[in-house]
Design an enzyme around this catalytic site. Structure first.
Site, PDB file in Angstrom:
ATOM      1  CG  HIS A 182     -24.109 -18.031 -24.963  1.00  0.00           C
ATOM      2  ND1 HIS A 182     -24.711 -18.158 -25.982  1.00  0.00           N
ATOM      3  CD2 HIS A 182     -22.926 -19.057 -25.009  1.00  0.00           C
ATOM      4  CE1 HIS A 182     -23.919 -18.231 -26.511  1.00  0.00           C
ATOM      5  NE2 HIS A 182     -23.220 -19.278 -26.220  1.00  0.00           N
ATOM      6  CB  CYS A 193     -22.802 -22.414 -25.473  1.00  0.00           C
ATOM      7  SG  CYS A 193     -21.228 -22.527 -24.033  1.00  0.00           S
TER       8      CYS A 193
END
Length: 277
Positions: free
Chosen positions: A187, A195
């Site tokens: 992201h 992440c």
């Protein structure tokens, strides 16, 4: 005098009774629409929840491609042209190197995969080793696919990985780990809790590229560090017993991505002792 007083008292009592009756009727009439409105609200929404807020239309993947596509494509095409790969290509592989904090883009349109470019990973929490539990803030390690594009991410844009995959689930169940975690994304922004945070400009390019190529044609390899420069060490402290199998699989997947390009581009090498930040 007494008769007059009694008559006067009777007249005043009747007058007051009439006022009270009119007052009661007025209150009921005024209260009726208020109560009706109140019950209408209660019947639609539980008392513990506020009425929903009407928001503007959520953007779609097509909206993102239309808005960011021209710029992102303009940024990417020179790299593809230099590598001799058509844009958009048929297949793409993202190689994420946790220790080096790099994400490489490789692509092909029929022949061998060719190096396109790389991006700095702005944040990747955790240390060397696979993800095991929900909340351990580990970036997973393994071979994954992109299974969803989120154009309305809290982190600008995001691409969901199929973690846990079959390999992850197999070992989790054998060890009694029934919550190995989920919702692992590539992201934007620069914060991470498991992440890969790429920054907003980079995720725009990666998102548009993935949308144009098709999610089913994109593979993601996440390695603890670059096995093309130094073999992966599966014997580190705290690593699970199946780590050698995982690292052999990652190394085998990366054999088709030549390290000659890395040498010719003079990329920095971070030694194995270098900590993750």
């Amino acid at each position: 005098m007494e008769t007059k007083s009694i008559v006067l008292l009777f007249i005043m009592t009747a007058f007051l009774t009439a006022c009270a009756g009119n007052s009661k009727k007025t209150v009921q009439m005024a209260a009726k629409p208020i109560m009706k409105k109140h019950h209408s609200v209660v019947s639609q929404y539980p008392m513990s929840l506020p009425p929903p807020v009407v928001e503007s239309r959520m953007r779609t993947v097509e909206d993102v491609v239309n808005n960011f596509g021209p710029y992102a494509t303009g940024q990417l095409k020179p790299y593809f042209r230099k590598a001799g790969v058509a844009y958009p290509p048929r297949e793409v592989t993202f190689i994420a190197l946790k220790q080096e904090k790099k994400l490489e883009v490789w692509a092909r349109d029929g022949g061998e995969f060719r190096f396109i470019r790389d991006y700095d990973v702005k944040a990747a929490s955790g240390v060397t080793g696979p993800k095991l539990w929900q909340g351990d803030k580990q970036v997973p390690e393994g071979v994954y696919r992109i299974v969803g594009l989120n154009p309305n991410s809290n982190y600008h844009l995001s691409m969901k990985l199929n973690y846990p995959n079959e390999f992850d689930w197999f070992h989790a169940q054998r060890e009694g780990r029934f919550d190995p975690g989920s919702d692992i994304f590539i992201h934007g922004n620069s914060v991470s809790a498991g992440c890969l945070a790429m920054g907003d400009e980079a995720i725009e390019e990666l998102f548009v590229l993935t949308a144009q190529v098709g999610e089913e044609n994109v593979k993601v390899i996440i390695a603890p560090r670059d096995p093309r420069l130094l073999p992966l060490d599966p014997e580190g402290y705290g690593l699970p017993s199946w780590t050698p199998e995982l690292y052999r699989m990652i190394a085998a997947e990366m054999e088709g991505f030549s390290d000659a390009v890395k040498v010719s581009n003079n990329r920095p090498f971070y030694p194995a002792s270098s900590p993750l930040r």
